[in-house]
Scaffold this motif. Structure first.
Motif, PDB file in Angstrom:
ATOM      1  N   SER A 255       5.106   7.886 -51.378  1.00 31.82           N
ATOM      2  CA  SER A 255       6.165   8.778 -51.698  1.00 31.82           C
ATOM      3  C   SER A 255       5.801  10.371 -51.661  1.00 31.82           C
ATOM      4  O   SER A 255       6.632  11.200 -51.379  1.00 31.82           O
ATOM      5  N   LEU A 256       4.577  10.578 -52.015  1.00 34.41           N
ATOM      6  CA  LEU A 256       4.043  12.083 -52.162  1.00 34.41           C
ATOM      7  C   LEU A 256       4.044  12.765 -50.647  1.00 34.41           C
ATOM      8  O   LEU A 256       3.967  14.088 -50.515  1.00 34.41           O
ATOM      9  N   MET A 257       4.058  11.821 -49.646  1.00 31.57           N
ATOM     10  CA  MET A 257       4.023  12.436 -48.273  1.00 31.57           C
ATOM     11  C   MET A 257       5.569  12.990 -47.827  1.00 31.57           C
ATOM     12  O   MET A 257       5.579  13.881 -47.084  1.00 31.57           O
ATOM     13  N   MET A 258       6.536  12.541 -48.580  1.00 28.80           N
ATOM     14  CA  MET A 258       7.734  12.818 -48.032  1.00 28.80           C
ATOM     15  C   MET A 258       8.197  14.133 -47.663  1.00 28.80           C
ATOM     16  O   MET A 258       8.531  14.812 -46.682  1.00 28.80           O
ATOM     17  N   THR A 259       8.195  15.081 -48.880  1.00 29.96           N
ATOM     18  CA  THR A 259       8.510  16.424 -48.759  1.00 29.96           C
ATOM     19  C   THR A 259       7.838  17.282 -47.878  1.00 29.96           C
ATOM     20  O   THR A 259       8.466  18.025 -47.026  1.00 29.96           O
ATOM     21  N   PRO A 260       6.394  17.091 -47.721  1.00 28.94           N
ATOM     22  CA  PRO A 260       5.867  18.086 -46.744  1.00 28.94           C
ATOM     23  C   PRO A 260       6.113  17.551 -45.302  1.00 28.94           C
ATOM     24  O   PRO A 260       6.372  18.355 -44.332  1.00 28.94           O
ATOM     25  N   LEU A 261       6.289  16.206 -44.932  1.00 33.97           N
ATOM     26  CA  LEU A 261       6.576  15.758 -43.776  1.00 33.97           C
ATOM     27  C   LEU A 261       8.023  16.076 -43.309  1.00 33.97           C
ATOM     28  O   LEU A 261       8.301  16.435 -42.247  1.00 33.97           O
TER      29      LEU A 261
END
Length: 366
Positions: free
Chosen positions: A209-215
């Motif tokens: 889930s932590l990847m979502m915003t930066p990606l």
């Protein structure tokens, strides 16, 4: 400095970083791979966690119905937008293209990251539920409309599309985001929550889930492509679309018992999502059929115009949603939304007024 402004600047930096990578990531396959990671892994993990942390009630079924109602309302209004945009003629390929794209929404790439970052997991879960109704509209109803226009334009008998509709329904269920929705809602119905899952599974889901915003922000920066030859017409349409969305949001906030700032902003942000890629996929399929059958000289849709709308819509919605999140208290008030209706409506009319004063309407007859 205001914490909301600091957060907005940090998000804009990621978009600019993505923009700087355009020279490195040029191929369609590279961009498609990044988009697949977002929509198939990072976003489903985020939605799964968000859904399992809310208190479920069957009253939530109204949320996707409201989203579908918004889509249908916008579809009808999009058919009338040529009245204020002289460069688009009623019944032309551009008119049909506009009517397919304007009511569609792509919240996964343009709204979900900001809803999560600014307002937390509960509004995100509700946004994911709303997206179910939006997907029914974009994947199924717009496909049927595109095929109907294709057969009607070329004076063909409306061939059976039952098998294709069945395929679209299956693809709707098989999409990772919707699979996650079904699993999470089933777990909630049986009394399970995120804490009921094994600890190793919780940790894996949280890290994904932590990847979502930066990606997503990097993808937005990488994807920005503007064709300024059509920018005046397209941005006029986008301002008009946003003006109507603000009006609908203001009405909903006046009628619905919204209890929190996050939920109020969700009602405002979700309709401002960028135009979806799904209508373009349907239009591309129709274009392929016309080429195979030798009817490409009278296209049902203007695919170049469609791609330019998509290219302009993503950065337009991103900047607008960031502004709404930053000035959240302002946009939570229905009276302020009505003021935005007037401002955005006025901006949408500027190209029309210029055409009237110059007396040179650029009609597109197709």
């Amino acid at each position: 400095m205001n914490p909301a402004v600091v957060k907005t600047i940090s998000l804009v930096v990621l978009i600019l970083l993505g923009y700087s990578l355009q020279s490195k990531i040029k191929g369609k396959d590279q961009k498609a791979g990044l988009k697949t990671v977002i929509l198939s892994i990072a976003l489903p993990a985020t939605i799964f966690i968000a859904l399992l942390k809310i208190e479920f009630s069957w009253e939530m079924a109204i949320v996707p119905l409201l989203a579908l109602g918004f889509n249908l309302t916008m579809f009808w209004l999009a058919g009338k937008m040529h009245l204020v945009q002289p460069s688009i003629e009623a019944g032309s390929s551009r008119h049909r293209t506009m009517q397919m794209l304007i009511p569609s929404l792509a919240p996964g790439l343009s709204a979900f990251p900001f809803i999560l970052e600014y307002f937390g997991e509960e509004p995100l879960a509700m946004a994911a539920l709303a997206d179910v109704g939006n997907k029914v509209f974009g994947l199924i109803l717009l496909y049927l409309i595109a095929m109907r226009w294709y057969y009607s334009r070329h004076q063909m008998e409306n061939q059976p599309v039952g098998a294709k509709v069945k395929g679209m329904l299956l693809s709707l269920v098989r999409e990772p985001i919707n699979m996650v929705l079904l699993v999470a809602l089933s777990m909630l119905a049986f009394g399970f929550s995120f804490s009921s899952l094994p600890e190793f599974f919780q940790m894996s889901a949280q890290r994904l889930s932590l990847m979502m915003t930066p990606l997503v922000l990097l993808f937005i920066g990488i994807s920005v492509r503007l064709d300024w030859s059509q920018a005046r017409t397209i941005f006029s349409l986008l301002f008009l679309r946003s003006s109507i969305a603000f009006l609908i949001s203001a009405v909903l906030l006046l009628l619905l018992p919204v209890q929190s700032l996050g939920m109020a902003l969700l009602v405002v942000i979700f309709p401002q999502s960028a135009c979806s890629f799904w209508p373009f996929a349907h239009m591309s399929a129709v274009g392929g059929m016309e080429e195979v059958s030798g009817r490409a000289d009278k296209p049902t849709f203007d695919l170049d115009f469609a791609m330019n709308i998509l290219a302009c819509s993503l950065p337009f919605s991103t900047v607008l949603i960031l502004g709404i999140c930053t000035a959240s208290d302002f946009f939570a008030a229905p009276t302020n939304l009505l003021a935005m209706v007037a401002v955005f409506g006025g901006l949408a009319l500027i190209p029309t007024l210029l055409h009237i004063f110059r007396g040179k309407p650029e009609m597109v007859n197709q």
